[in-house]
Design a protein around this motif. Structure first.
Motif, PDB file in Angstrom:
ATOM      1  N   UNK A 222       0.741  -1.371  -0.089  1.00  0.00           N
ATOM      2  CA  UNK A 222       0.018  -0.114   0.069  1.00  0.00           C
ATOM      3  C   UNK A 222       0.972   1.471  -0.043  1.00  0.00           C
ATOM      4  N   UNK A 223       1.965   1.073   0.632  1.00  0.00           N
ATOM      5  CA  UNK A 223       2.834   2.490   0.623  1.00  0.00           C
ATOM      6  C   UNK A 223       3.324   2.829  -0.923  1.00  0.00           C
ATOM      7  N   UNK A 224       3.368   1.886  -1.637  1.00  0.00           N
ATOM      8  CA  UNK A 224       3.639   2.081  -3.166  1.00  0.00           C
ATOM      9  C   UNK A 224       2.573   2.356  -4.001  1.00  0.00           C
ATOM     10  N   UNK A 225       1.361   1.734  -3.646  1.00  0.00           N
ATOM     11  CA  UNK A 225       0.203   1.896  -4.560  1.00  0.00           C
ATOM     12  C   UNK A 225      -0.588   3.156  -4.182  1.00  0.00           C
ATOM     13  N   UNK A 226      -1.014   3.345  -2.919  1.00  0.00           N
ATOM     14  CA  UNK A 226      -1.631   4.541  -2.596  1.00  0.00           C
ATOM     15  C   UNK A 226      -1.055   6.123  -3.157  1.00  0.00           C
ATOM     16  N   UNK A 243      -9.529  15.317  -0.136  1.00  0.00           N
ATOM     17  CA  UNK A 243      -9.613  14.797   1.172  1.00  0.00           C
ATOM     18  C   UNK A 243      -9.540  13.499   1.441  1.00  0.00           C
ATOM     19  N   UNK A 244      -8.304  12.878   2.003  1.00  0.00           N
ATOM     20  CA  UNK A 244      -8.089  11.309   2.076  1.00  0.00           C
ATOM     21  C   UNK A 244      -8.536  11.300   3.634  1.00  0.00           C
ATOM     22  N   UNK A 245      -9.837  10.245   4.056  1.00  0.00           N
ATOM     23  CA  UNK A 245     -10.505   9.953   5.085  1.00  0.00           C
ATOM     24  C   UNK A 245      -9.906   8.828   5.729  1.00  0.00           C
ATOM     25  N   UNK A 246      -9.276   8.902   6.885  1.00  0.00           N
ATOM     26  CA  UNK A 246      -8.691   7.713   7.465  1.00  0.00           C
ATOM     27  C   UNK A 246      -9.634   6.733   8.053  1.00  0.00           C
ATOM     28  N   UNK A 247      -9.545   5.633   8.705  1.00  0.00           N
ATOM     29  CA  UNK A 247     -10.423   4.649   9.149  1.00  0.00           C
ATOM     30  C   UNK A 247     -10.720   4.617  10.675  1.00  0.00           C
ATOM     31  N   UNK A 248     -11.964   4.751  11.199  1.00  0.00           N
ATOM     32  CA  UNK A 248     -12.058   4.642  12.533  1.00  0.00           C
ATOM     33  C   UNK A 248     -11.674   3.353  13.463  1.00  0.00           C
ATOM     34  N   UNK A 249     -11.017   3.124  14.687  1.00  0.00           N
ATOM     35  CA  UNK A 249     -11.076   1.906  15.189  1.00  0.00           C
ATOM     36  C   UNK A 249     -12.459   1.502  15.543  1.00  0.00           C
ATOM     37  N   UNK A 283       0.763   9.827   5.863  1.00  0.00           N
ATOM     38  CA  UNK A 283       2.146   9.965   5.641  1.00  0.00           C
ATOM     39  C   UNK A 283       2.058   9.952   4.044  1.00  0.00           C
ATOM     40  N   UNK A 284       1.169   9.097   3.415  1.00  0.00           N
ATOM     41  CA  UNK A 284       1.161   9.291   2.051  1.00  0.00           C
ATOM     42  C   UNK A 284       0.510  10.376   1.310  1.00  0.00           C
ATOM     43  N   UNK A 285      -0.455  11.326   2.389  1.00  0.00           N
ATOM     44  CA  UNK A 285      -1.156  12.586   1.887  1.00  0.00           C
ATOM     45  C   UNK A 285      -0.344  13.463   2.168  1.00  0.00           C
ATOM     46  N   UNK A 286       0.490  13.613   3.197  1.00  0.00           N
ATOM     47  CA  UNK A 286       1.375  14.774   3.616  1.00  0.00           C
ATOM     48  C   UNK A 286       2.565  14.583   2.662  1.00  0.00           C
ATOM     49  N   UNK A 302      -5.142  16.389   1.727  1.00  0.00           N
ATOM     50  CA  UNK A 302      -5.109  16.702   3.068  1.00  0.00           C
ATOM     51  C   UNK A 302      -5.733  15.290   3.893  1.00  0.00           C
ATOM     52  N   UNK A 303      -5.270  14.961   4.787  1.00  0.00           N
ATOM     53  CA  UNK A 303      -5.448  13.791   5.558  1.00  0.00           C
ATOM     54  C   UNK A 303      -6.524  14.105   6.782  1.00  0.00           C
TER      55      UNK A 303
END
Length: 379
Positions: A222-226, A243-249, A283-286, A302-303
């Motif tokens: 994923x660090x390469x494909x995202x 806007x790249x939305x993260x995942x909730x626990x 990290x990918x978004x930044x 933006x993350x």
């Protein structure tokens, strides 16, 4: 005389050293990436807030997001899987409406016909729902060039880039007129459905926490494909805010009891894997945003931090924002809404997205004066 000569030589030497230092400092600040490291790109890009292009003007984050069109992309966490109240609940996709532009938006008179026809053929697979957070966003803001909903259950980074089952790539849905993109992606790349399945049936399939190596390998990919997804989006929509939305626990930070067959230690382990996934996305978004700044582009990446978005409302609580295991007794299988956000969860995610739209990336944004729209918040 000899003393005066030594003083003169010393003065010349000091002056030469100072001149070299000035040249070195000037050289460092002439390189954008070094300048960003020393001063912070947010402060450096725009300085006083003045746009670099003569036809640009500095705009608010909300103006930058709403001056064009909004396109919602991503996987099941964007599509709205989980909102259904049961296996018979009809999603927007089942009714053939998903994928069409919101016709209530200014200048959003619908797609070119091909998209609407394609949506009616394929949206039953994508499971887009009318209570997904996309709809909260378009009720809150008015987008000058309309909005479109193309998130699809099961999407991976490869499918966002290349399409699947004959559908167009999701990245094809954005263009130069797009001013806002929201996307959640990476959960399927990490194989979280497989991971959860093994945790639920570890008596048959093996130890839940014995999946570290497989998860680590998928996350490394994923660090390469995202980054390729983000590069494609910003290339197609160079002025858009992405806007790249993260995942909730899904589980409490300190679990008090098991959930279905998932014990407390397994819940903590699953939360940790979610944190790892979110860190890669952040990290990918930044990195993508730094690239835009260094290239002098108008857009941003933006993350949207969502890890604790369901805090106090995890699965198993009195008012959960995420479903636990839901069984279809007729089919003797788990329902697709299992371990996906409820309607309350989508409202919480929508609030995070709306807050980020207003907040912005923490640096000046610019837009062409000709592209700017009238007021952008619905009454």
């Amino acid at each position: 005389m000899s003393g005066d000569g030594q003083v003169t030589r010393r003065q010349v030497t000091v002056g030469a050293v100072l001149a070299v230092l000035v040249l070195l400092v000037a050289g460092v600040f002439a390189v954008p990436s070094w300048r960003c490291e020393l001063t912070g790109c947010a402060k450096d890009s725009g300085g006083s807030g003045s746009p670099e292009r003569p036809d640009d003007r500095t705009v608010s984050p909300q103006e930058a997001a709403t001056r064009g069109g909004y396109v919602a992309l991503g996987d099941s966490y964007s599509a709205g899987v989980g909102v259904q109240t049961g296996s018979d609940d009809k999603s927007e996709a089942d009714e053939g409406e998903g994928g069409e532009r919101d016709k209530s938006q200014a200048d959003g008179d619908g797609d070119d016909g091909k998209a609407g026809a394609e949506a009616k053929r394929t949206d039953g697979v994508c499971l887009r729902h009318s209570a997904a957070y996309y709809h909260d966003v378009v009720r809150t803001f008015r987008f000058a060039r309309g909005s479109a909903f193309w998130a699809c259950s099961g999407a991976t980074t490869a499918e966002v880039l290349d399409g699947r089952y004959g559908r167009e790539p999701q990245t094809d849905r954005v263009d130069a007129d797009t001013s806002l993109v929201t996307i959640s992606i990476g959960g399927n790349d990490a194989g979280f459905t497989k991971v959860l399945t093994r945790c639920l049936a570890e008596v048959l399939l093996g130890d839940c926490r014995g999946q570290d190596d497989q998860v680590a390998e998928r996350l490394d990919t994923l660090t390469r494909t995202l980054p390729r997804v983000l590069t494609d989006l910003t290339s197609r929509a160079p002025s858009a805010r992405v806007l790249v939305v993260g995942y909730p626990r899904m589980f409490a930070a300190e679990p008090q009891r098991g959930e279905a067959t998932i014990g407390k230690d397994d819940q903590r382990w699953l939360n940790e894997r979610t944190r790892e996934l979110d860190d890669i996305i952040a990290r990918s978004a930044r990195a993508a945003d730094r690239g835009l700044v260094e290239a002098g582009k108008r857009g941003s990446v933006e993350y949207v931090e969502a890890y604790d978005a369901f805090d106090g409302h995890e699965t198993g609580t009195a008012d959960p924002y995420v479903n636990g295991l839901k069984l279809d007794l007729r089919a003797l299988s788990a329902e697709t809404r299992s371990f996906h956000p409820t309607e309350g969860g989508h409202r919480a995610l929508g609030e995070l997205v709306e807050r980020q739209i207003r907040k912005g990336p923490g640096r000046p944004l610019a837009a062409r004066a000709a592209d700017l729209a009238p007021p952008t918040t619905r009454e």
